[in-house]
Every structure is written in C-alpha cells, then in structure tokens.
Design a protein around this motif. Sequence first.
Motif, PDB file in Angstrom:
ATOM      1  N   THR A   1       0.818  -1.210   0.000  1.00  0.00           N
ATOM      2  CA  THR A   1       0.000   0.000   0.000  1.00  0.00           C
ATOM      3  C   THR A   1       0.852   1.260   0.000  1.00  0.00           C
ATOM      4  O   THR A   1       0.557   2.215  -0.731  1.00  0.00           O
ATOM      5  CB  THR A   1      -0.932   0.005   1.225  1.00  0.00           C
ATOM      6  OG1 THR A   1      -1.779  -1.148   1.166  1.00  0.00           O
ATOM      7  CG2 THR A   1      -1.794   1.255   1.244  1.00  0.00           C
ATOM      8  N   ASN A   2       1.905   1.275   0.813  1.00  0.00           N
ATOM      9  CA  ASN A   2       2.739   2.490   0.860  1.00  0.00           C
ATOM     10  C   ASN A   2       3.439   2.741  -0.467  1.00  0.00           C
ATOM     11  O   ASN A   2       3.623   3.896  -0.871  1.00  0.00           O
ATOM     12  CB  ASN A   2       3.758   2.411   1.999  1.00  0.00           C
ATOM     13  CG  ASN A   2       4.653   1.178   1.916  1.00  0.00           C
ATOM     14  OD1 ASN A   2       4.394   0.266   1.143  1.00  0.00           O
ATOM     15  ND2 ASN A   2       5.701   1.164   2.727  1.00  0.00           N
TER      16      ASN A   2
ATOM     17  N   THR B   1      -9.045   1.706  -5.079  1.00  0.00           N
ATOM     18  CA  THR B   1      -7.817   1.956  -4.319  1.00  0.00           C
ATOM     19  C   THR B   1      -7.185   3.269  -4.739  1.00  0.00           C
ATOM     20  O   THR B   1      -6.790   4.087  -3.899  1.00  0.00           O
ATOM     21  CB  THR B   1      -6.815   0.809  -4.530  1.00  0.00           C
ATOM     22  OG1 THR B   1      -7.366  -0.404  -4.028  1.00  0.00           O
ATOM     23  CG2 THR B   1      -5.506   1.097  -3.812  1.00  0.00           C
TER      24      THR B   1
ATOM     25  N   LEU C   1      -6.749   6.543  -2.386  1.00  0.00           N
ATOM     26  CA  LEU C   1      -5.428   7.076  -2.068  1.00  0.00           C
ATOM     27  C   LEU C   1      -5.291   8.528  -2.531  1.00  0.00           C
ATOM     28  O   LEU C   1      -4.653   9.344  -1.861  1.00  0.00           O
ATOM     29  CB  LEU C   1      -4.349   6.209  -2.711  1.00  0.00           C
ATOM     30  CG  LEU C   1      -4.168   4.813  -2.093  1.00  0.00           C
ATOM     31  CD1 LEU C   1      -3.158   4.004  -2.890  1.00  0.00           C
ATOM     32  CD2 LEU C   1      -3.737   4.916  -0.635  1.00  0.00           C
TER      33      LEU C   1
ATOM     34  N   ARG D   1       2.152   1.918  -3.387  1.00  0.00           N
ATOM     35  CA  ARG D   1       1.103   2.400  -4.286  1.00  0.00           C
ATOM     36  C   ARG D   1       0.974   3.920  -4.193  1.00  0.00           C
ATOM     37  O   ARG D   1       0.799   4.597  -5.208  1.00  0.00           O
ATOM     38  CB  ARG D   1      -0.236   1.726  -3.946  1.00  0.00           C
ATOM     39  CG  ARG D   1      -0.257   0.226  -4.177  1.00  0.00           C
ATOM     40  CD  ARG D   1      -1.597  -0.383  -3.792  1.00  0.00           C
ATOM     41  NE  ARG D   1      -1.581  -1.842  -3.966  1.00  0.00           N
ATOM     42  CZ  ARG D   1      -2.638  -2.623  -3.859  1.00  0.00           C
ATOM     43  NH1 ARG D   1      -3.826  -2.081  -3.580  1.00  0.00           N
ATOM     44  NH2 ARG D   1      -2.541  -3.920  -4.033  1.00  0.00           N
ATOM     45  N   THR D   2       1.040   4.438  -2.992  1.00  0.00           N
ATOM     46  CA  THR D   2       0.964   5.891  -2.796  1.00  0.00           C
ATOM     47  C   THR D   2       2.115   6.585  -3.503  1.00  0.00           C
ATOM     48  O   THR D   2       1.926   7.593  -4.197  1.00  0.00           O
ATOM     49  CB  THR D   2       1.002   6.231  -1.294  1.00  0.00           C
ATOM     50  OG1 THR D   2      -0.091   5.582  -0.638  1.00  0.00           O
ATOM     51  CG2 THR D   2       0.890   7.733  -1.076  1.00  0.00           C
TER      52      THR D   2
END
Length: 254
Positions: free
Chosen positions: A9-10, A42, A46, A12-13
């Motif tokens: 996830t981090n 997602t 984000l 992806r940001t």
Amino acid sequence: MASSDRIPTNLRTLLILEVLGRSDQPMTATEINEQLGLPKQTVHRLCVTLEENGFIARLGHSKRYQIARRLRELGAGLLHNSRDHIARRQILKDLATSVGETVNFVIPETDGMRYLDRVETDWAFRIQLPIGTNVPFHCTASGKCFLASLPPKQRHNLVQNLNFERMTSHTHVSAESLMEELAGVRKLGYSLDREEFLDGMIALAVPMTDKNGRFISAIAMHGPTQRLSIDLLVSQVDLIQEAAKRLSEVLFSA
C-alpha cells in the motif's frame, strides 16, 4: 510493473505521486491509474487521502489532481539534502567565481519563486536575498524563466491570475505586457529583471531542466546596477547555461 496485488500500500501511494510528478498536466485518478493498473477504488481512495493531507490538490472544481504544497516542499527538501547537494554547491561556486557575482538556485512554489541555494559574491557591496526568500513570478528573472517554461494554456491561465503588484517603476502591471515578454524569453532561452523587483538590481536567469526537458529550477545571477549592465549580464549567458547543464547531469544522470 509487478502485479497490483503484490504492490504494498505504501508503495502504491508513491507510485501515484511518481505518475503525477512526471506529468506536465493535472490528471484524474482514472488517468493516473491507466499507467498503474491498480484497483480503481484503491487509486481513488489514495488520491483523496493525499489531497486531504496536502500532497496533491484538485485543479479548481475539476476532478483533475496536481501536485500541492507538501509534495513541492518534499521535493525541495530532497534536492537540498541529497548527496548531490555538495556537487551542486561546487557548481554554483564555480559559476559565481566565473561571473564575479551572486548566483542562485531558485525553485517555483505556489505563490512565487523560492531561493533554495545561493553563493554570494565577494564584493563588499552586494544585494542580499537570503536562502528561503520568496519572490514574485511577474517581476523577477527566475519567475519569468519559470513562467516561460510552461505550456501555452497553463502559462496563460497562471499569468491571468497573478497579482501584478508594482514593485518599482519598471514592474509589469498587466498580463498583456508580461505575456509579450515571456514569448521572447522562450525564444532567447533566458530571462531578465531590469530593475523590476528592486530599484538598482538587475538579474538574468536560465532554466535548469530534468532529462525530459521539464523545468526544475532557475539558475540566476544578480547584482547592483552600479557594477552591472544588461549587456554584461547577457555576455555571461553561456557560462550560466553550462552550469545549468552540469547541474542537470548531476541531479538526473543516475
């Protein structure tokens, strides 16, 4: 790129910020995701989180995102504190020695240009604009250098919304006159400040770009009219442009 279900996830940001940072135009979440292939929900989630925390912002009332204050500050901090800072300082010092005047590394921010780095002249009489100083777009060599680098529509929109505060009797006070000069700046490859920001100070700036030709900063030289003339400034353009080229190679060759 790795399968989307294997991207943390981090990361992806960071990938969203990377895509937006590479673009010279605001992008919708859908357009961002066309380059990433992540789950739609997602990416939208984000983007909202990044917007709420000041890293990206919507363009007006549209669905298009652009980089915002915190992301610009992050980029400026990385430029200032990276291992390349030493090399950048040396290039600026070499340039200052060659031209015999103060030289500056100036980056664009929301409300103007900020002095991120500088090397002072050895002259006792000099005009000091300390690191961290923020100056307007419309009446400085570095500001006009940045404005001239923008795509035509973006440049027009930004200039039309500037606050044309009169700083001296030479300051542009209309969008029309500034736009006319910016057209010339694009052709010349450098911009001038003819006592437009401060009486008694003139300056010249050239763009420093990344490997894709995008504006990163202005490299500027300034000094007092008692010692400098516009002709003398212009005679130093090749040296300043060569320094900008060297800086770009240091920062973006790897």
